[in-house]
Write an enzyme that holds these catalytic residues in place. Structure first.
Site, PDB file in Angstrom:
ATOM      1  N   LYS A  90      -1.456 -16.184  10.375  1.00 27.04           N
ATOM      2  CA  LYS A  90      -2.111 -15.009  10.408  1.00 27.04           C
ATOM      3  C   LYS A  90      -3.151 -14.834  11.648  1.00 27.04           C
ATOM      4  O   LYS A  90      -3.730 -15.517  12.280  1.00 27.04           O
ATOM      5  CB  LYS A  90      -3.322 -14.946   9.099  1.00 27.04           C
ATOM      6  CG  LYS A  90      -3.634 -13.584   8.723  1.00 27.04           C
ATOM      7  CD  LYS A  90      -2.556 -12.990   7.595  1.00 27.04           C
ATOM      8  CE  LYS A  90      -3.076 -11.678   7.122  1.00 27.04           C
ATOM      9  NZ  LYS A  90      -2.190 -11.189   6.200  1.00 27.04           N
ATOM     10  N   GLY A 188      -4.285   1.540  -9.724  1.00 30.39           N
ATOM     11  CA  GLY A 188      -4.154   1.757  -8.513  1.00 30.39           C
ATOM     12  C   GLY A 188      -2.850   2.658  -8.332  1.00 30.39           C
ATOM     13  O   GLY A 188      -1.620   1.817  -8.618  1.00 30.39           O
ATOM     14  N   GLY A 190      -1.674   3.919  -5.393  1.00 33.09           N
ATOM     15  CA  GLY A 190      -1.480   3.735  -3.798  1.00 33.09           C
ATOM     16  C   GLY A 190      -0.135   3.906  -3.427  1.00 33.09           C
ATOM     17  O   GLY A 190       0.927   4.263  -4.167  1.00 33.09           O
ATOM     18  N   VAL A 192       1.855   1.398  -3.092  1.00 27.19           N
ATOM     19  CA  VAL A 192       2.786   0.543  -4.183  1.00 27.19           C
ATOM     20  C   VAL A 192       2.951   1.116  -5.561  1.00 27.19           C
ATOM     21  O   VAL A 192       3.884   1.094  -6.035  1.00 27.19           O
ATOM     22  CB  VAL A 192       2.430  -1.169  -3.994  1.00 27.19           C
ATOM     23  CG1 VAL A 192       3.198  -1.933  -4.901  1.00 27.19           C
ATOM     24  CG2 VAL A 192       2.291  -1.649  -2.565  1.00 27.19           C
TER      25      VAL A 192
HETATM   26  P1  NAD Z   1      -3.038   1.440  -1.146  1.00 27.55           P
HETATM   27  O1  NAD Z   1      -4.347   1.426  -0.295  1.00 27.55           O
HETATM   28  O2  NAD Z   1      -2.145   2.432  -0.916  1.00 27.55           O
HETATM   29  O3  NAD Z   1      -3.349   1.743  -2.807  1.00 27.55           O
HETATM   30  C1  NAD Z   1      -4.195   1.222  -3.433  1.00 27.55           C
HETATM   31  C2  NAD Z   1      -4.978   2.288  -4.393  1.00 27.55           C
HETATM   32  O4  NAD Z   1      -5.861   1.592  -5.420  1.00 27.55           O
HETATM   33  C3  NAD Z   1      -5.590   3.379  -3.840  1.00 27.55           C
HETATM   34  O5  NAD Z   1      -5.157   4.493  -4.674  1.00 27.55           O
HETATM   35  C4  NAD Z   1      -7.140   3.570  -4.319  1.00 27.55           C
HETATM   36  O6  NAD Z   1      -7.785   4.502  -4.625  1.00 27.55           O
HETATM   37  C5  NAD Z   1      -6.877   2.456  -5.574  1.00 27.55           C
HETATM   38  N1  NAD Z   1      -8.183   1.787  -6.058  1.00 27.55           N
HETATM   39  C6  NAD Z   1      -9.021   0.990  -5.288  1.00 27.55           C
HETATM   40  N2  NAD Z   1      -9.814   0.674  -5.855  1.00 27.55           N
HETATM   41  C7  NAD Z   1      -9.608   0.692  -7.151  1.00 27.55           C
HETATM   42  C8  NAD Z   1     -10.180   0.450  -8.631  1.00 27.55           C
HETATM   43  N3  NAD Z   1     -11.264  -0.292  -8.497  1.00 27.55           N
HETATM   44  N4  NAD Z   1      -9.442   0.908  -9.647  1.00 27.55           N
HETATM   45  C9  NAD Z   1      -8.189   1.721  -9.532  1.00 27.55           C
HETATM   46  N5  NAD Z   1      -7.966   2.112  -8.389  1.00 27.55           N
HETATM   47  C10 NAD Z   1      -8.487   1.458  -7.315  1.00 27.55           C
HETATM   48  O7  NAD Z   1      -2.719   0.055  -1.041  1.00 27.55           O
HETATM   49  P2  NAD Z   1      -1.116  -0.490  -1.349  1.00 27.55           P
HETATM   50  O8  NAD Z   1      -0.536  -0.729  -0.185  1.00 27.55           O
HETATM   51  O9  NAD Z   1      -0.699   0.306  -2.591  1.00 27.55           O
HETATM   52  O10 NAD Z   1      -1.455  -2.014  -2.110  1.00 27.55           O
HETATM   53  C11 NAD Z   1      -2.136  -2.149  -3.285  1.00 27.55           C
HETATM   54  C12 NAD Z   1      -2.413  -3.737  -3.308  1.00 27.55           C
HETATM   55  O11 NAD Z   1      -1.104  -4.531  -3.278  1.00 27.55           O
HETATM   56  C13 NAD Z   1      -3.264  -4.248  -2.612  1.00 27.55           C
HETATM   57  O12 NAD Z   1      -3.905  -5.306  -3.069  1.00 27.55           O
HETATM   58  C14 NAD Z   1      -2.336  -4.860  -1.445  1.00 27.55           C
HETATM   59  O13 NAD Z   1      -2.878  -5.870  -0.955  1.00 27.55           O
HETATM   60  C15 NAD Z   1      -1.121  -5.280  -2.358  1.00 27.55           C
HETATM   61  N6  NAD Z   1       0.023  -5.268  -1.671  1.00 27.55           N
HETATM   62  C16 NAD Z   1       0.670  -4.582  -0.957  1.00 27.55           C
HETATM   63  C17 NAD Z   1       1.899  -4.458  -0.267  1.00 27.55           C
HETATM   64  C18 NAD Z   1       2.321  -3.341   0.685  1.00 27.55           C
HETATM   65  O14 NAD Z   1       3.586  -3.465   0.682  1.00 27.55           O
HETATM   66  N7  NAD Z   1       1.698  -2.188   0.793  1.00 27.55           N
HETATM   67  C19 NAD Z   1       2.335  -5.729  -0.090  1.00 27.55           C
HETATM   68  C20 NAD Z   1       1.784  -6.868  -0.719  1.00 27.55           C
HETATM   69  C21 NAD Z   1       0.703  -6.726  -1.505  1.00 27.55           C
END
Ligand code: NAD
Length: 360
Positions: A90, A188, A190, A192
């Site tokens: 990392k 959440g 977002g 994913v």
């Molecule tokens: P993202 O930023 O696109 O979405 C996160 C969502 O969570 C946003 O819509 C945000 O408004 C919402 N949010 C934040 N705080 C909140 C709360 N307290 N209650 C409810 N909703 C809340 O992120 P993502 O890419 O969808 O990733 C989501 C999670 O999965 C993260 O923890 C990320 O580290 C993990 N993750 C993502 C990936 C990937 O490929 N994107 C891979 C592995 C792990």
């Protein structure tokens, strides 16, 4: 110039509590662009160390070192458990992503990655955009997930793996992968979370959704027919399955006693605030799908995508997350331990089989 105190340096770096079997730690600097970065290569037993580059305005360099050491070790376990022939590493760049980051800084970082001769492969993480990675790629080929090397956004593959993991969890708890009529709370929405919710809706699940961002909630309500709760209530609603896809540390001493679902299976990283929280879930009879096992689809897509190739290999490896979780759940039940402890053991066993292993 201050004289270097070797014993202070030793205790700050080599006696650091997160220091495990790390192979190489580079303090990378570039005066012209203002780059201050740490690249941590934890373990290359299985192959080059793949792990993202994070840009974050750490208050103290010591915090950056802690993050680099902890996250690089996490990548060793994640890549090993996902069956990838890759080690864990990392990088962290100490800078504000909005105000201090620059293309020159990212290029300079690329130069430092190049100097590691492929023992570390970098990719996007928090605070890094696709354009930043293009800048890194101008100085090194040891980059994944750029438009030239990959399938683009890894989130759809993360979501695919999470959905597969939810089905494996349902099989273990309910004896059935059918999600028709199951109530699922997705926290959440977002990149994913929305995609997981879409697949759940397609499978006939009754959806309860929450997000702190109102438009995300409205979209899920309108497009997927989901009902909506306040973000803080997502874990305590009456549901069969709780799917955390927002931030980490959501499973803790305050939330766990309130969870009504039988399964917690979602994408968020570092869901358990402390190891004791995993034990608390087990005591309450709640099955927990270890985060780094269920959310590996993204890293699989970054690792395996080849320019000009379709996503067949990536999908197959991502779908295998379901089988990995089934093995984890069965072994945890057999050994009367928690799934996350079994996941760690399985990663360590793969490393040990491959040769030297890792001393954690
Ligand atoms: P993202 O930023 O696109 O979405 C996160 C969502 O969570 C946003 O819509 C945000 O408004 C919402 N949010 C934040 N705080 C909140 C709360 N307290 N209650 C409810 N909703 C809340 O992120 P993502 O890419 O969808 O990733 C989501 C999670 O999965 C993260 O923890 C990320 O580290 C993990 N993750 C993502 C990936 C990937 O490929 N994107 C891979 C592995 C792990």
């Amino acid at each position: 110039m201050n004289a270097l105190n070797p014993s202070a340096l030793h205790s700050a770096v080599f006696d650091h509590p997160e220091m495990g079997g790390h192979e190489n730690i580079v303090f990378a600097r570039d005066r012209d662009s203002g780059l201050n970065a740490i690249i941590a290569v934890h373990d290359t037993t299985l192959g080059p160390a793949l792990g993202g580059c994070r840009v974050w305005p750490y208050e103290k360099p010591a915090d950056a070192l802690t993050d680099a050491l902890r996250l690089s070790r996490g990548m060793t376990y994640k890549n090993a458990l996902a069956g990838l022939d890759l080690g864990g590493g990392k990088a962290v760049i100490i800078a504000c992503p909005r105000e201090e980051k620059s293309q020159d800084m990212m290029e300079a970082f690329g130069g430092h990655v190049e100097r590691l001769s492929g023992t570390y492969i970098t990719a996007e993480d928090v605070g890094v955009s696709p354009e930043d990675m293009e800048a890194v790629a101008r100085r090194t080929d040891h980059v994944r997930g750029t438009s030239a090397t990959g399938l683009g956004d890894p989130s759809p593959y993360t979501a695919l793996g999470v959905f597969e993991g939810i089905k494996a969890s349902a099989m273990h708890v309910f004896g059935n992968v059918d999600l028709e009529g199951r109530t699922v709370s997705v926290q959440g929405l977002g990149h994913v979370g929305f995609e997981v919710a879409r697949q759940l809706a397609e499978a006939g699940a009754t959806l309860i959704v929450s997000d702190i961002h109102a438009p995300a909630v409205e979209r899920a309500r309108d497009a997927l027919g989901a009902s909506v709760v306040e973000a803080g209530d997502a874990h305590r609603v009456e549901a069969d399955i709780f799917v955390p896809c927002a931030l980490g540390a959501g499973l803790n001493a305050r939330t766990i006693p309130e969870i009504r679902a039988r399964i917690v299976a979602g994408a968020a990283n570092n869901q358990l605030q402390t190891p004791a929280d995993g034990i608390a879930l087990k005591r309450r009879g709640i099955l927990y799908a270890p985060d780094y096992a269920i959310n590996a689809g993204g890293v699989i897509s970054i690792a395996l995508a080849k320019p000009g190739e379709d996503d067949g290999r990536v999908r197959a490896k991502t779908l295998a997350i379901g089988e990995t979780l089934t093995r984890i759940f069965e072994r945890a039940a057999h050994e009367d331990t928690t799934p996350e402890m079994v996941a760690d053991k399985m990663a360590e066993e793969r490393l040990a089989q491959a040769g030297q292993g890792t001393d954690s």
